[in-house]
Scaffold this active site. Structure first.
Site, PDB file in Angstrom:
ATOM      1  N   PHE A  47     -16.254 -10.509  -6.039  1.00  0.00           N
ATOM      2  CA  PHE A  47     -17.696 -10.449  -5.734  1.00  0.00           C
ATOM      3  C   PHE A  47     -17.990 -10.392  -4.240  1.00  0.00           C
ATOM      4  O   PHE A  47     -19.115 -10.643  -3.828  1.00  0.00           O
ATOM      5  CB  PHE A  47     -18.408 -11.664  -6.354  1.00  0.00           C
ATOM      6  N   ASP A 104       0.857  -1.183   0.000  1.00  0.00           N
ATOM      7  CA  ASP A 104       0.000   0.000   0.000  1.00  0.00           C
ATOM      8  C   ASP A 104       0.895   1.236   0.000  1.00  0.00           C
ATOM      9  O   ASP A 104       2.076   1.156   0.342  1.00  0.00           O
ATOM     10  CB  ASP A 104      -0.916  -0.002   1.231  1.00  0.00           C
ATOM     11  N   HIS A 145     -34.728  -6.866   0.345  1.00  0.00           N
ATOM     12  CA  HIS A 145     -35.182  -6.042   1.463  1.00  0.00           C
ATOM     13  C   HIS A 145     -35.338  -4.592   1.036  1.00  0.00           C
ATOM     14  O   HIS A 145     -34.376  -3.976   0.585  1.00  0.00           O
ATOM     15  CB  HIS A 145     -34.186  -6.109   2.627  1.00  0.00           C
ATOM     16  N   CYS A 182     -19.818   0.418  -4.123  1.00  0.00           N
ATOM     17  CA  CYS A 182     -19.887  -0.425  -5.326  1.00  0.00           C
ATOM     18  C   CYS A 182     -21.113  -0.172  -6.192  1.00  0.00           C
ATOM     19  O   CYS A 182     -20.982   0.228  -7.349  1.00  0.00           O
ATOM     20  CB  CYS A 182     -19.816  -1.883  -4.930  1.00  0.00           C
ATOM     21  N   ASN A 241     -23.551  -6.590 -10.349  1.00  0.00           N
ATOM     22  CA  ASN A 241     -23.897  -5.492  -9.440  1.00  0.00           C
ATOM     23  C   ASN A 241     -25.111  -4.714  -9.941  1.00  0.00           C
ATOM     24  O   ASN A 241     -25.970  -4.313  -9.158  1.00  0.00           O
ATOM     25  CB  ASN A 241     -22.700  -4.557  -9.248  1.00  0.00           C
ATOM     26  N   LYS A 267     -21.478   3.367  -7.845  1.00  0.00           N
ATOM     27  CA  LYS A 267     -20.362   3.626  -8.774  1.00  0.00           C
ATOM     28  C   LYS A 267     -20.437   2.703  -9.989  1.00  0.00           C
ATOM     29  O   LYS A 267     -20.250   3.136 -11.126  1.00  0.00           O
ATOM     30  CB  LYS A 267     -19.046   3.417  -8.016  1.00  0.00           C
ATOM     31  N   ARG A 303     -18.832  -9.177  -0.455  1.00  0.00           N
ATOM     32  CA  ARG A 303     -19.606  -8.099   0.171  1.00  0.00           C
ATOM     33  C   ARG A 303     -18.835  -7.595   1.381  1.00  0.00           C
ATOM     34  O   ARG A 303     -18.288  -8.402   2.142  1.00  0.00           O
ATOM     35  CB  ARG A 303     -20.958  -8.621   0.673  1.00  0.00           C
TER      36      ARG A 303
HETATM   37  C1  UGA Z   1     -21.756  -5.377  -3.381  1.00  0.00           C
HETATM   38  C2  UGA Z   1     -22.114  -6.750  -3.957  1.00  0.00           C
HETATM   39  O1  UGA Z   1     -23.121  -7.371  -3.142  1.00  0.00           O
HETATM   40  C3  UGA Z   1     -20.886  -7.669  -3.997  1.00  0.00           C
HETATM   41  O2  UGA Z   1     -21.226  -8.905  -4.600  1.00  0.00           O
HETATM   42  C4  UGA Z   1     -19.785  -6.968  -4.815  1.00  0.00           C
HETATM   43  O3  UGA Z   1     -18.599  -7.724  -4.848  1.00  0.00           O
HETATM   44  C5  UGA Z   1     -19.470  -5.623  -4.166  1.00  0.00           C
HETATM   45  O4  UGA Z   1     -20.678  -4.814  -4.153  1.00  0.00           O
HETATM   46  C6  UGA Z   1     -18.404  -4.958  -4.988  1.00  0.00           C
HETATM   47  O5  UGA Z   1     -18.663  -4.609  -6.131  1.00  0.00           O
HETATM   48  O6  UGA Z   1     -17.250  -4.903  -4.522  1.00  0.00           O
HETATM   49  P1  UGA Z   1     -21.467  -4.372  -0.919  1.00  0.00           P
HETATM   50  O7  UGA Z   1     -21.346  -3.031  -1.560  1.00  0.00           O
HETATM   51  O8  UGA Z   1     -20.481  -4.749   0.144  1.00  0.00           O
HETATM   52  O9  UGA Z   1     -21.359  -5.560  -2.022  1.00  0.00           O
HETATM   53  O10 UGA Z   1     -22.885  -4.423  -0.267  1.00  0.00           O
HETATM   54  P2  UGA Z   1     -24.283  -5.179  -0.374  1.00  0.00           P
HETATM   55  O11 UGA Z   1     -24.416  -6.015   0.841  1.00  0.00           O
HETATM   56  O12 UGA Z   1     -24.541  -5.811  -1.671  1.00  0.00           O
HETATM   57  O13 UGA Z   1     -25.250  -3.921  -0.188  1.00  0.00           O
HETATM   58  C7  UGA Z   1     -25.199  -2.799  -1.055  1.00  0.00           C
HETATM   59  C8  UGA Z   1     -26.282  -1.798  -0.694  1.00  0.00           C
HETATM   60  O14 UGA Z   1     -27.574  -2.341  -1.003  1.00  0.00           O
HETATM   61  C9  UGA Z   1     -26.337  -1.437   0.785  1.00  0.00           C
HETATM   62  O15 UGA Z   1     -26.588  -0.069   0.918  1.00  0.00           O
HETATM   63  C10 UGA Z   1     -27.479  -2.261   1.320  1.00  0.00           C
HETATM   64  O16 UGA Z   1     -28.094  -1.717   2.454  1.00  0.00           O
HETATM   65  C11 UGA Z   1     -28.429  -2.253   0.131  1.00  0.00           C
HETATM   66  N1  UGA Z   1     -29.349  -3.414   0.123  1.00  0.00           N
HETATM   67  C12 UGA Z   1     -28.856  -4.677   0.004  1.00  0.00           C
HETATM   68  C13 UGA Z   1     -30.718  -3.209   0.206  1.00  0.00           C
HETATM   69  O17 UGA Z   1     -31.201  -2.051   0.300  1.00  0.00           O
HETATM   70  N2  UGA Z   1     -31.546  -4.280   0.164  1.00  0.00           N
HETATM   71  C14 UGA Z   1     -31.081  -5.547   0.078  1.00  0.00           C
HETATM   72  O18 UGA Z   1     -31.895  -6.488   0.053  1.00  0.00           O
HETATM   73  C15 UGA Z   1     -29.702  -5.753  -0.015  1.00  0.00           C
END
Ligand code: UGA
Length: 431
Positions: A152, A31, A251, A260, A208, A263, A154
């Site tokens: 992928f 880093d 949800h 993610c 995504n 963007k 989270r």
């Molecule tokens: C997301 C993807 O889920 C991963 O598979 C991917 O690798 C990652 O982006 C990335 O591109 O690096 P992440 O951003 O950590 O992962 O978060 P998520 O858990 O997917 O949630 C994203 C957003 O959607 C959050 O604000 C969450 O609150 C919202 N969300 C998620 C909902 O409003 N409803 C849901 O049912 C699920």
């Protein structure tokens, strides 16, 4: 066992490095931030991730994991160099590859001839070619190849997702190299898809964007439930049992956030437009998402009787989702800023968000626990689904609040009936 360099010790790089070390590879993670490297070398995790500290300790003790300052030092002996640096968003929406290009220029002169450079950060179609060109121009040996191996994971589940992914995707024009990259994941139980670089790059954005679409769809149905007097929780149950739909990512809430989805959806839109394809569906996904955050603000305003000006309001949660300390593109932060702009005075609680995260906002007081956040307010908004909020003693919350005792639950986390019985005016999403 392979020699692996991971460039970038962030939300993707750190889990990648510790997991490869756990799988038996020798890993050097680089880093630019000296403090971060020092912290990691001491076994301290600079990000909140379940299981990270244990794997960090394991890697350091085994001698298979090291952290260094500077990409070139890490890449010198590597057979595989994983680029895990940020790809932030340009104003146009396009992904900014300047950190990727900088890393490629730094490693180029020291790369071994048979080294494989692997794009793990999310990068637009054509990026493997871009990286290959930058490497050549900066003096990399002609035999060096570039592959795409999108991530992928989270946030909050990064270790579990890296060690047990739903799939591993490797994009490379050279099949022998693709097989070498795939073999790094030999001990990971997951289907492996070997494909061309462009397809691998599209898989990441499409995945995504699909999940973001699912969330905007679900939020739209929730909004419909509110006007037709249906209960979104029942609707989700009824939909989710169909395996073609499933319960995951179903949800409703204040809209998706994080580093993610916003963007990557913007980048895919930009990419489509630049190739002459108008991705109207995705444009609506973004519009619905932006509108959803405003709907939460409207609910809080309504709970306050039409205006939040001068009102003291409790806020539970700031991060973009639970189990992460990340505030990037957090809908909660958007709602907080909007309420402050309308003259509200906020008492904000979040279990992990940095203490100075709201310092730029006049009218925000950060407090140490959720009860304190509710104290003296008549309206509390729950904006992040922290589990601990479910277990609060709502009699104690009620005792510290003033009438009209309203709770706006932007995550549908709480038991509406129990709260109504206690005398709270409860507002969820779609219920
Ligand atoms: C997301 C993807 O889920 C991963 O598979 C991917 O690798 C990652 O982006 C990335 O591109 O690096 P992440 O951003 O950590 O992962 O978060 P998520 O858990 O997917 O949630 C994203 C957003 O959607 C959050 O604000 C969450 O609150 C919202 N969300 C998620 C909902 O409003 N409803 C849901 O049912 C699920």
């Amino acid at each position: 066992m392979s020699e692996i360099a991971v460039i970038g010790a962030g939300y993707v790089g750190i889990p990648t490095a510790v997991c490869f070390a756990h799988l038996g590879h020798r890993v050097v993670c680089a880093d630019v931030d000296e403090d971060r490297v020092r912290l990691l070398t001491k076994g301290e995790a600079p990000i909140l991730e379940e299981g990270l500290t244990a794997l960090l300790a394991e890697g350091l003790e085994s001698g298979r994991l090291r952290f260094v300052v500077g990409a070139a030092d890490a890449a010198r002996d590597a057979e595989f160099v994983f680029l895990c640096v940020p790809t932030p968003q340009h104003e146009s929406g396009a992904a900014d590859l300047s950190f990727v290009e900088q890393a490629a220029r730094e490693i180029a002169p020291v790369l071994r001839p048979r080294a494989v450079v692997v794009n793990k950060s999310t990068m637009p179609v054509g990026s493997t070619d871009v990286v290959a060109r930058v490497l050549r121009a900066a003096g990399a040996p002609a035999e060096v190849t570039v592959a795409s191996n999108p991530e992928f994971l989270r946030q909050g589940h990064a270790i579990a997702d890296t060690l047990a992914p739903h799939r591993v995707v490797v994009g490379c024009d050279d099949t022998e190299v693709a097989v070498r990259v795939s073999e790094l994941y030999r001990d990971v139980k997951a289907p492996i898809l070997v494909t061309d670089p462009a397809s691998a790059e599209v898989v990441k954005y499409a995945s995504n964007a699909f999940l973001a679409t699912k969330i905007s769809f679900v939020n739209s149905i929730a909004n419909l439930c509110e006007v037709v007097n249906a209960d979104m929780r029942e609707v989700v149950l009824g939909m989710g049992y169909d395996p073609r739909i499933g319960f995951e990512t179903l949800h409703p809430g204040p809209g998706y956030g994080g580093s993610c989805f916003p963007k990557d959806v913007a980048a895919l839109l930009d990419m489509a437009t630049s190739y002459g394809y108008e991705f109207d569906l995705l444009r609506s996904v973004v519009a619905v998402n932006e509108r959803q955050r405003d709907r939460v603000v409207e609910k809080v305003r309504a709970a306050c009787g039409g205006s939040v000006a001068g009102r003291s309001i409790g806020i539970w949660g700031l991060t973009f989702k639970a189990n992460t300390d990340d505030l990037r593109e957090s809908p909660a932060v958007y709602v907080v800023e909007a309420l402050v702009a309308e003259g509200a005075e906020l008492r904000v609680y979040d279990p992990v968000a940095a203490a100075d995260a709201t310092d730029h906002l006049a009218g925000v007081e950060r407090v140490a626990d959720p009860y304190e956040a509710a104290t003296g307010t008549s309206v509390v908004a729950l904006l992040t689904e922290w589990e601990e909020l479910k277990a609060l003693d709502f009699r104690e919350v009620r005792a510290s609040m003033q009438t009209p005792l309203a709770i706006v639950d932007a995550r549908n986390l709480l038991d509406a009936s129990a709260l109504r019985l206690l005398g709270f005016a409860y507002q969820g999403i779609g219920r």
